[in-house]
Design an enzyme around this catalytic site. Structure first.
Site, PDB file in Angstrom:
ATOM      1  N   TRP A 169       0.816  -1.225   0.000  1.00 33.00           N
ATOM      2  CA  TRP A 169       0.000   0.000   0.000  1.00 33.00           C
ATOM      3  C   TRP A 169       0.838   1.258   0.000  1.00 33.00           C
ATOM      4  CZ3 TRP A 169      -2.628   3.353   3.953  1.00 33.00           C
ATOM      5  CH2 TRP A 169      -2.077   3.264   5.230  1.00 33.00           C
ATOM      6  N   ASN A 206       2.313  -8.585   0.894  1.00 34.65           N
ATOM      7  CA  ASN A 206       2.612  -7.409   1.711  1.00 34.65           C
ATOM      8  C   ASN A 206       3.824  -6.627   1.175  1.00 34.65           C
ATOM      9  OD1 ASN A 206       2.659  -7.007   5.294  1.00 34.65           O
ATOM     10  ND2 ASN A 206       3.887  -5.843   3.883  1.00 34.65           N
ATOM     11  N   ARG A 280       6.486 -13.881  13.019  1.00 32.26           N
ATOM     12  CA  ARG A 280       6.832 -13.331  11.706  1.00 32.26           C
ATOM     13  C   ARG A 280       8.360 -13.274  11.632  1.00 32.26           C
ATOM     14  NH1 ARG A 280       4.495  -7.770  12.262  1.00 32.26           N
ATOM     15  NH2 ARG A 280       4.956  -8.297  14.406  1.00 32.26           N
ATOM     16  N   GLY A 317      -1.848  -3.036   7.385  1.00 38.07           N
ATOM     17  CA  GLY A 317      -1.032  -1.840   7.191  1.00 38.07           C
ATOM     18  C   GLY A 317      -0.999  -0.972   8.449  1.00 38.07           C
ATOM     19  N   ASP A 319      -0.130  -1.558  11.668  1.00 39.89           N
ATOM     20  CA  ASP A 319       0.445  -2.399  12.717  1.00 39.89           C
ATOM     21  C   ASP A 319       1.247  -1.518  13.650  1.00 39.89           C
ATOM     22  OD1 ASP A 319       1.715  -2.235  10.170  1.00 39.89           O
ATOM     23  OD2 ASP A 319       3.099  -3.836  10.663  1.00 39.89           O
ATOM     24  N   GLU A 547       8.468   9.148   8.078  1.00 41.07           N
ATOM     25  CA  GLU A 547       7.286   8.374   7.665  1.00 41.07           C
ATOM     26  C   GLU A 547       6.006   8.808   8.360  1.00 41.07           C
ATOM     27  OE1 GLU A 547       7.820   4.490  10.647  1.00 41.07           O
ATOM     28  OE2 GLU A 547       7.043   4.235   8.637  1.00 41.07           O
TER      29      GLU A 547
END
Ligand code: NAG
Ligand code: NAG
Ligand code: NAG
Ligand code: NAG
Ligand code: NAG
Length: 626
Positions: A169, A206, A280, A317, A319, A547
């Site tokens: 995304w 992802n 993960r 997205g 998280d 970000e």
């Protein structure tokens, strides 16, 4: 005999198809995916970030790596493990090389930007794609060496920082920026890489790593195709993309649909939904500790649910966010242990799928003639129309709240709306996924007058209003893509209302977003000698783009203890530079793909913005509504 021969041909064809379809869609490397090697190396904590190890290509062929690991024996010490890694692995990013953006002259529209500093900064942003563009290149790796990268044929742009591969995304906002920069062919390369992924894996992962094969991210591919198509009017490209978008749609439909019974009717909506039974790989230590070392021991079923909800949060997205946790306070335990992600029906996912359905119906109707038979084309058009129609109906009944005049997520555990504000609630107004009841002037006024009031209190669109949870997709963070969504939503609503009620508000938001990104860049060493912006003393770096931002006013100080670029300023007029809260990572990500994209879009759409003097008060007051 002929029949037998035909049968053979058919069998052969089926096999070809099967081979293609049977490309493993889950993580299955003996090095980078769940297994003794990964566990041993990750739990040794050689690096601060779990992602570092899984991004290192091997420097020896796989069988030698596995032999080397076996030779470590049962309980190797940290130094032995370190030795093993340094003799069998190459530095991160050795399997890619910078891509030279050959067509990148000066920014075509910079003359349109009135303010000299913003004009100069736009040029800096435009040139910065060169630092973020890469291509896959394994020529420096040995024969038989492997990496976790999912190979692509074409160049790509990464977000930056620890995000060395492209993400799903994020890339929408990167592509928006590339198109603003006139880098259409690089934007096309990125989209074509994604189309190849969907073709190969049956869905868009992802990001471009083997350890992302268990999950997707918010479905923006159709939006990317639309963005590119609007800019270039390239019908051939659209026709090529259509069957692949069909395939992506099928993935969401098959893997993430839930049926909800409500007042004796059944509705179908979608949620994020990942099945996963292990940490993960890129967040191994964090996931492992969360699951195995909490205040209370979890049953095997609880552990496996938590692994799934962690991966599902990553698929969203967001998280992580209070949208997905049962608890909103750190009450001694870890908030993330209360994740319930798979039982939340998120409003933006459904708005995105409505948009996908609507575009697919429109595009099949208008451009589908050469792709398929007339009958097929009509069938597809009406199929997608029907899905869009049913989804909007379900959103109307289950996600829209007429009393609150707001969209909410729907909680499958409580069978009720969540009644918590999040910026995701604005996504339907951006994409047009708004049922008639919510499109009346009265409802639109209520939704956006609330947004107006929120912007009087906070300089930017809050991610959520939940009390500080220390999760990065909550208060007090504001994210560039969410500001972009809100600005677009306000512009749409004005068009629906046929007046300029929210235009001024959209502009103030654009101004604040631009000012925040610009000042954080300047305060970390950015300068524009030609425009009279001199480098700030004591700045070692040359300007960073972040970000995310902190949208709080100044009074609060309980956050961001570990922030390298911490910066608090006595002013309320724009969002402030944010440093990491807990729950995420403890380094600031700089680069940064989506921030650059959103900033370029703003500068090109609001040419008369004036760059602030970042060392004194600059307040952009919220205007009254027309
Ligand atoms: C991917 O999913 C499979 C099956 O659902 C699971 O066994 C495996 O651990 C997952 N891999 C990763 C990397 O999460
Ligand atoms: C990219 O540009 C650099 C510097 O101009 C040059 O040294 C390099 O050879 C170029 N690489 C390719 C693949 O063209
Ligand atoms: C989607 O569902 C199919 C069928 O259950 C499953 O085999 C596949 O692994 C799922 N894909 C992902 C990415 O979870
Ligand atoms: C959903 O509902 C359950 C049951 O009422 C509640 O415990 C939980 O906090 C709610 N929210 C989430 C995200 O699960
Ligand atoms: C809508 O929101 C109000 C709060 O404003 C709440 O009391 C009501 O229960 C909600 N309606 C539904 C259907 O959830």
């Amino acid at each position: 005999m002929i029949a037998y021969f035909l049968l053979l041909v058919v069998v052969a064809l089926v096999q070809v198809v099967n081979t293609h379809e049977s490309i493993p869609v889950s993580c299955n490397s003996p090095i980078y995916c769940e297994g003794p090697l990964l566990k041993t190396v990750q739990l040794a904590r050689l690096y601060d970030d779990s992602k570092t190890f899984v991004d290192m290509p091997t420097s020896k062929p796989v069988d030698q790596v596995l032999e080397g690991f076996k030779a470590l024996g049962d309980h190797p010490g940290k130094e032995e493990i370190r030795q093993f890694v340094s003799s069998h692995f190459a530095p991160v990013a050795s399997e890619m090389k910078p891509y030279n953006i050959t067509t990148s002259g000066p920014l075509a529209w910079s003359d349109k930007v009135d303010d000299a500093k913003y004009r100069g900064w736009a040029e800096v942003l435009h040139q910065s794609w060169a630092r973020l563009a890469f291509q896959f290149d394994t020529s420096s790796l040995c024969d038989g060496c492997v990496s976790s990268t999912l190979p692509v044929k074409r160049p790509f742009v990464v977000p930056g920082g620890r995000f060395r591969e492209f993400y799903y995304w994020d890339s929408y906002f990167v592509i928006e920026g590339l198109l603003q920069s006139g880098l259409n062919s690089l934007a096309l390369d990125m989209i074509e890489n994604f189309l190849d992924f969907v073709d190969t894996y049956g869905f868009m992962p992802n990001g471009a790593r083997i350890y992302y094969l268990n999950r997707s991210q918010p479905p923006f591919l159709t939006e990317m195709v639309n963005l590119y198509f609007q800019k270039t009017k390239d019908v051939d490209f659209l026709k090529k993309a259509l069957p692949v978008l069909d395939k992506e749609y099928k993935f969401w439909r098959t893997n993430t649909t839930v049926t909800i019974r409500h007042n004796d009717r059944k509705y179908k909506l979608n949620r994020f939904n990942v099945e996963n039974h292990s940490p993960r790989p890129e967040s191994y230590v964090e996931d492992y500790n969360l699951v195995h070392h909490g205040p209370q021991a979890l049953t095997p079923k609880q552990q496996s649910d938590l692994f799934s909800d962690l991966a599902t949060g990553a698929e969203s997205g967001w998280d992580y966010s209070s949208r997905w946790t049962k608890h909103h306070h750190q009450d001694g335990g870890d908030l993330l242990r209360s994740l319930n992600t798979r039982h939340v029906v998120p409003v933006e996912l459904n708005a995105l799928l409505w948009s996908m359905e609507t575009y697919l119906a429109d595009w099949y109707e208008t451009y589908g003639a050469d792709l398929t038979t007339d009958k097929q084309r009509r069938r597809k058009t009406s199929y997608y129309r029907k899905q869009a129609h049913q989804r909007l109906d379900a959103m109307d009944t289950l996600l829209w709240n007429d009393t609150s005049a707001e969209f909410f997520d729907y909680n499958l555990t409580s069978h009720a709306q969540t009644l918590q504000f999040s910026a995701a609630a604005l996504v339907p107004f951006w994409l047009g996924a708004v049922p008639a009841r919510a499109r009346t002037p009265a409802a639109l006024h209520r939704v956006f007058d609330t947004t107006h009031a929120l912007l009087r209190q906070n300089p930017g669109i809050l991610t959520s209003t939940a009390v500080p949870t220390s999760m990065q997709w909550d208060f007090p963070n504001g994210w560039p893509p969410l500001q972009y969504v809100a600005i677009h939503a306000m512009r749409n609503v004005d068009a629906w209302l046929d007046k300029d009620r929210y235009e001024g508000l959209a502009k103030v938001l654009a101004q604040r977003m631009a000012a925040s990104a610009y000042c954080s860049w300047y305060l970390t060493g950015g300068s524009l000698p030609d425009a009279g912006l001199t480098k700030l003393a004591n700045t070692a770096d040359n300007g960073h783009m972040f970000e995310k931002f902190d949208v709080r006013s100044l009074t609060d100080s309980g956050f961001g203890g570990e922030c390298k670029f911490k910066y608090r300023h006595e002013k309320k007029g724009f969002m402030q530079l944010f440093c990491m809260g807990g729950g995420g990572l403890d380094t600031v990500q700089v680069g940064f793909g989506w921030t650059n994209g959103v900033a370029l879009w703003i500068l090109n759409n609001y040419n008369d913005l004036v760059a602030p003097d970042c060392t004194s008060n600059n307040i952009y007051p919220v205007p009254d509504l027309n």
